[in-house]
Design an enzyme around this catalytic site. Structure first.
Site, PDB file in Angstrom:
ATOM      1  N   SER A 190       0.861  -1.190   0.000  1.00 36.45           N
ATOM      2  CA  SER A 190       0.000   0.000   0.000  1.00 36.45           C
ATOM      3  C   SER A 190       0.894   1.235   0.000  1.00 36.45           C
ATOM      4  O   SER A 190       2.024   1.197   0.493  1.00 36.45           O
ATOM      5  CB  SER A 190      -0.884  -0.004   1.252  1.00 36.45           C
ATOM      6  OG  SER A 190      -1.455   1.272   1.484  1.00 36.45           O
TER       7      SER A 190
ATOM      8  N   TYR B  40      -1.915  -1.120  10.428  1.00 40.38           N
ATOM      9  CA  TYR B  40      -2.018  -1.409   8.988  1.00 40.38           C
ATOM     10  C   TYR B  40      -0.823  -0.846   8.221  1.00 40.38           C
ATOM     11  O   TYR B  40      -0.180  -1.564   7.440  1.00 40.38           O
ATOM     12  CB  TYR B  40      -3.319  -0.817   8.452  1.00 40.38           C
ATOM     13  CG  TYR B  40      -3.481  -0.954   6.960  1.00 40.38           C
ATOM     14  CD1 TYR B  40      -3.865  -2.167   6.389  1.00 40.38           C
ATOM     15  CD2 TYR B  40      -3.243   0.119   6.116  1.00 40.38           C
ATOM     16  CE1 TYR B  40      -4.012  -2.293   5.014  1.00 40.38           C
ATOM     17  CE2 TYR B  40      -3.384   0.002   4.732  1.00 40.38           C
ATOM     18  CZ  TYR B  40      -3.766  -1.208   4.189  1.00 40.38           C
ATOM     19  OH  TYR B  40      -3.904  -1.330   2.837  1.00 40.38           O
TER      20      TYR B  40
END
Lengths: 234, 228
Positions: free
Chosen positions: A139, A152
């Site tokens: 990401s 995350y």
């Protein structure tokens, strides 16, 4: 040449889009879809529709690391090869630091990092010596500050790191390791990270899947080991 | 002078179109309500704080405040079906005091100085307001009237009122079936007393629509970067 492709996280989002896209690749003979959500996997199979690839779905929780060696061994035994491994399964529970529980940290890292590493380790046992590709989805949160996404974002940083390390470590085995870092993408996971966002205004999973498919083609041999940012410029 | 506070956290996110209550949305990595709780945490003149929130979120809200070490003086109670009713319930949950501060969790960029200046002002009833920088007309489908924006004010929170007159004004409004979107209007309409307008700030944004959160992130980053 026909190739066997394994995709984790195929029940939704980028994993589902990648499954649909890879099913259309002419040299994919077997597509193995893995995710916790069995119903989502069946929906993905339905969306793939008619394809010459043989599609198998396996509903299992990848955070159960002990089950991964048997999973991979079984796939290899049933399909005779593992040529492509797409690690796309992801988990996010955005919280401020003080609200980030141990369970949140454990689950986030188990799904995003530990299971990915275990899948790669087990798959490489069968992939070595043949031209194979591993693609991990990280990401853009891996490399930029994301207050409120500490578990995350840091787990995705680990994905970039392990991917770059393994690209070097596996050099010479015939296996190439790719890592793509999508920016804002209209997935269920993104809805948790940014509930205020209109998904119609951002990049769609199919656009990321298109990039993934291009990286996994046999002719591509220059972009492994690099953190590839996939972002729609407005 | 004893001071109490009602902090409204009753939103259920309907206008955001999302399931998460707005007060739990993150701004700069922290829930909106935590920003407000931090702003008031060092103001010892506020003796008691009541947070009104939907009944199903009382435990979550209390746990959040406790987890951030900001639960001192704060109690969470169930809000009402409307904002006005939530304020009335919050006032009822407070111990009687001289002055009450009203604020809402969806204005997270309020500063401690904003509260302190409001409390320090000599007027017993006051709120922050800013000018309206755009043209406002009256009309439904077609123009029916012109409003002079120099006579208008964009009403912000926090607000301050004498406690007993506000409680009385709320009771009267409820009995009369009147509804108001905020308390300066209600206080004025019920003739409860003069309400002073203090100069507010563009930064004290209310998070109502999705784009407000994007704006607030930019404002927060700028504010934090400026040492605010």
């Amino acid at each position: 040449m026909s190739r066997v492709c394994v995709i984790t996280g195929a029940s939704q989002g980028i994993g589902r889009a990648a499954a649909i896209r890879m099913a259309a690749e002419p040299d994919i003979s077997h597509l193995i879809l893995v995710a916790r959500n069995g119903e989502g996997l069946e929906e993905t199979k339905r969306m793939i529709g008619a394809t010459k690839a043989k599609v198998e779905s396996i509903a299992m929780d990848l955070s159960d690391l002990d089950a991964i060696p048997e999973l991979v061994k079984g796939i290899h035994e049933r399909h005779g090869s593992i040529d492509l491994l797409l690690n796309i399964a992801g988990y996010a529970e955005p919280k401020s630091l003080l609200d980030t529980t141990d369970e949140n940290i454990r689950t986030t890292y188990a799904v995003n990092v530990f299971s990915m590493l275990a899948m790669i380790r087990e798959a490489v046992r069968y992939m070595r010596g043949r031209p194979g590709k591993i693609l991990n989805v990280a990401s853009t949160a891996a490399t930029t500050s994301r207050p409120g996404w500490i578990a995350y974002a840091s787990s995705k940083a680990a994905v970039v790191s392990l991917s770059q390390t393994l690209a070097d470590e596996l050099a010479g085995t015939g296996i190439k390791v790719y890592v793509v870092s999508p920016g804002r993408c209209a997935t269920e996971l993104r809805q948790k990270l940014a509930p205020e966002e209109d998904p119609n205004t951002i990049m769609q999973p199919s656009q990321v899947a298109e990039v993934i498919a291009s990286l996994l083609r046999g002719g591509e041999n220059t972009l492994d080991g690099q953190n590839i940012i996939v972002r729609q410029q407005s | 002078m004893s001071i109490g506070m009602v902090l409204l956290a009753g939103g259920v996110g309907k206008r955001m179109g999302k399931p998460a209550p707005k007060q739990f949305l993150l701004l700069g990595g922290k829930p909106l309500i935590i920003h407000v709780a931090e702003a008031i945490s060092g103001i010892d003149s506020i003796g008691e704080i009541v947070v009104t929130c939907p009944a199903e979120h009382i435990d979550d809200t209390a746990a959040l405040l406790r987890n951030h070490g900001l639960d001192r003086r704060i109690r969470c109670v169930a809000g009402g079906a409307s904002r006005q009713e939530s304020v009335q319930l919050g006032l009822a949950a407070l111990s009687a005091c001289d002055t009450v501060i009203i604020h809402e969790a969806v204005r997270p960029l309020v500063s401690s100085a904003d509260f302190q200046a409001l409390i320090a002002d000599a007027a017993p009833n006051a709120f922050y307001g800013i000018q309206i920088p755009f043209t406002v007309l009256r009309g439904r489908g077609k123009v029916e009237g012109i409003l002079d924006r120099d006579e208008l004010v964009n009403v912000q929170l926090p607000q301050k009122f004498a406690y007993a007159p506000l409680v009385k004004a709320h009771a009267e409004a409820a009995a009369a079936g009147e509804s108001y979107t905020e308390d300066a209007s209600l206080f004025y309409a019920r003739g409860a007393g003069e309400v002073k307008i203090l100069k507010g700030s563009e930064r004290n944004l209310k998070i109502t629509h999705p784009s407000d959160l994007i704006t607030a992130e930019a404002l927060y980053a700028d504010w934090r970067g400026g040492g605010g």
